[in-house]
Design a protein around this motif. Structure first.
Motif, PDB file in Angstrom:
ATOM      1  N   GLY A 278       0.819  -1.215   0.000  1.00 41.92           N
ATOM      2  CA  GLY A 278       0.000   0.000   0.000  1.00 41.92           C
ATOM      3  C   GLY A 278       0.846   1.255   0.000  1.00 41.92           C
ATOM      4  N   LYS A 279       1.941   1.236   0.740  1.00 39.07           N
ATOM      5  CA  LYS A 279       2.847   2.383   0.748  1.00 39.07           C
ATOM      6  C   LYS A 279       3.428   2.619  -0.648  1.00 39.07           C
ATOM      7  N   ALA A 280       3.818   1.547  -1.319  1.00 36.31           N
ATOM      8  CA  ALA A 280       4.388   1.674  -2.665  1.00 36.31           C
ATOM      9  C   ALA A 280       3.354   2.229  -3.642  1.00 36.31           C
ATOM     10  N   GLU A 281       2.119   1.735  -3.542  1.00 29.90           N
ATOM     11  CA  GLU A 281       1.052   2.243  -4.412  1.00 29.90           C
ATOM     12  C   GLU A 281       0.816   3.726  -4.157  1.00 29.90           C
ATOM     13  N   TYR A 282       0.814   4.115  -2.897  1.00 34.37           N
ATOM     14  CA  TYR A 282       0.589   5.510  -2.530  1.00 34.37           C
ATOM     15  C   TYR A 282       1.669   6.409  -3.140  1.00 34.37           C
ATOM     16  N   VAL A 283       2.930   6.023  -2.981  1.00 41.51           N
ATOM     17  CA  VAL A 283       4.036   6.853  -3.476  1.00 41.51           C
ATOM     18  C   VAL A 283       3.989   6.969  -4.992  1.00 41.51           C
ATOM     19  N   GLU A 284       3.656   5.888  -5.673  1.00 42.66           N
ATOM     20  CA  GLU A 284       3.578   5.942  -7.133  1.00 42.66           C
ATOM     21  C   GLU A 284       2.529   6.951  -7.589  1.00 42.66           C
ATOM     22  N   LEU A 285       1.365   6.904  -6.975  1.00 44.81           N
ATOM     23  CA  LEU A 285       0.311   7.860  -7.321  1.00 44.81           C
ATOM     24  C   LEU A 285       0.704   9.277  -6.924  1.00 44.81           C
ATOM     25  N   GLN A 286       1.323   9.417  -5.769  1.00 42.07           N
ATOM     26  CA  GLN A 286       1.738  10.726  -5.278  1.00 42.07           C
ATOM     27  C   GLN A 286       2.736  11.375  -6.227  1.00 42.07           C
ATOM     28  N   ARG A 287       3.669  10.599  -6.736  1.00 44.89           N
ATOM     29  CA  ARG A 287       4.654  11.129  -7.692  1.00 44.89           C
ATOM     30  C   ARG A 287       3.981  11.593  -8.982  1.00 44.89           C
ATOM     31  N   GLY A 288       3.004  10.835  -9.435  1.00 45.69           N
ATOM     32  CA  GLY A 288       2.291  11.240 -10.639  1.00 45.69           C
ATOM     33  C   GLY A 288       1.550  12.542 -10.450  1.00 45.69           C
ATOM     34  N   PHE A 289       0.883  12.694  -9.315  1.00 42.84           N
ATOM     35  CA  PHE A 289       0.163  13.937  -9.041  1.00 42.84           C
ATOM     36  C   PHE A 289       1.137  15.110  -8.897  1.00 42.84           C
ATOM     37  N   ALA A 290       2.293  14.869  -8.293  1.00 38.97           N
ATOM     38  CA  ALA A 290       3.279  15.939  -8.140  1.00 38.97           C
ATOM     39  C   ALA A 290       3.752  16.440  -9.502  1.00 38.97           C
ATOM     40  N   SER A 291       3.928  15.529 -10.448  1.00 41.12           N
ATOM     41  CA  SER A 291       4.353  15.926 -11.795  1.00 41.12           C
ATOM     42  C   SER A 291       3.285  16.767 -12.480  1.00 41.12           C
ATOM     43  N   GLU A 292       2.027  16.354 -12.359  1.00 43.89           N
ATOM     44  CA  GLU A 292       0.937  17.136 -12.943  1.00 43.89           C
ATOM     45  C   GLU A 292       0.835  18.506 -12.281  1.00 43.89           C
ATOM     46  N   ALA A 293       0.970  18.526 -10.968  1.00 43.67           N
ATOM     47  CA  ALA A 293       0.845  19.780 -10.233  1.00 43.67           C
ATOM     48  C   ALA A 293       1.953  20.753 -10.584  1.00 43.67           C
TER      49      ALA A 293
END
Length: 312
Positions: A278-293
């Motif tokens: 779950g932590k790995a899934e969270y970080v992957e999504l978080q990185r994607g959102f950071a790039s968009e932001a």
């Protein structure tokens, strides 16, 4: 010291150009606003889709109002209505002549000088937050524990979303908090921690330190791009406002999936941040959102550059 020269419109849009954009914006906003208003009238709640209308202060009707942004003038009969809107003015004769707008055709533009005079602090603070956040390294180790800290010792303090069950129960939720390193950098998340959870955060953010702590990996800092977009109002193009809104909506969905709440009745599967997967899934999504932001943050900074040039 001489006053800065007025900002003349760099672009003039005629009705066949800007009316379709305004209509498309209204339809785009209505996809989110109309279901929210219907739920509100029926006294129903949605833990994900209501958030941007209940936590933030921008109203559904305001969301549907399209603006071209600073430095863009609108010409045509439909533009006359905007003379009654805040922060708009008519083009001067010199501006009309330079843009080739016919003598009797209404034409309006953001009153940049008047806007800055009235909203100087908003422009200044938003620039500080946007530029400062962009320059700091992103952190990806929070795992959404802010929502868990808000539910810590729930049997003592209650929970913010009283109509949602805790996925691991009160005891399980407390255990995750107690076994985790919590290092939230975002004041507007930290301020909702329960009193027992606040001392467990390695940082103690305040409104005064916000400008120094915001960082581009933070989900809430990236959701707040929507806040800065609507606070800057008519200075921000409507398309950019909606891009920020839609990113914030998707981040909210992920934020609640990673929260301690059970959203299965709402059709959301959990991101189990209490597990390595779950932590790995969270970080992957978080990185994607950071790039968009990061892209939206730069666009916002560019959008308000004409106003920044007028700051005293």
């Amino acid at each position: 010291m001489p006053l800065p020269a007025p900002v003349a419109p760099a672009v003039v849009l005629h009705e066949d150009e800007w009316l379709p954009r305004a209509q498309a914006h209204a339809e785009r906003a209505a996809r989110f606003a109309e279901p929210f208003v219907a739920r509100r009238n029926a006294r129903k709640k949605h833990p994900v889709e209501d958030f941007l209308f209940t936590y933030y202060t921008h109203k559904p009707g305001q969301l549907g109002r399209w603006h071209p942004g600073a430095g863009v003038a609108l010409a045509g009969d439909g533009a006359a209505e905007r003379l009654g809107w805040k922060h708009y003015r008519a083009l001067t004769d010199a501006e009309r002549e330079a843009a080739g707008v016919r003598e009797r055709t209404p034409a309006v533009v953001l009153d940049a000088e008047g806007y800055v005079a009235e909203r100087e602090e908003t422009v200044r603070f938003s620039r500080v937050i946007l530029s400062g956040t962009a320059q700091r390294p992103a952190q990806f180790g929070c795992f959404g524990l802010h929502e868990w800290a808000m539910a810590y010792h729930s049997e003592k303090f209650g929970i913010r979303h009283e109509y949602l069950p805790l996925r691991l129960g009160a005891e399980g939720t407390d255990r995750v908090v107690e076994e985790s390193r919590i290092r939230c950098t975002h004041f507007d998340a930290f301020r909702f921690y329960t009193p027992d959870a606040a001392p467990r955060n390695e940082l103690q953010p305040t409104r005064e330190t916000q400008r120094h702590l915001e960082q581009p990996g933070c989900l809430h800092a990236n959701m707040d791009l929507y806040k800065w977009a609507y606070k800057l109002g008519a200075a921000v193009p409507g398309e950019l406002l909606m891009d920020c809104f839609e990113l914030a909506q998707r981040i909210r969905e992920m934020d609640m999936q990673a929260s301690p709440y059970d959203l299965s009745d709402w059709g959301y599967s959990p991101i189990r941040i209490e597990t390595p997967a779950g932590k790995a899934e969270y970080v992957e999504l978080q990185r994607g959102f950071a790039s968009e932001a990061a892209v939206l943050r730069e666009r916002l900074t560019t959008a308000i550059a004409p106003l920044a040039s007028l700051l005293p």
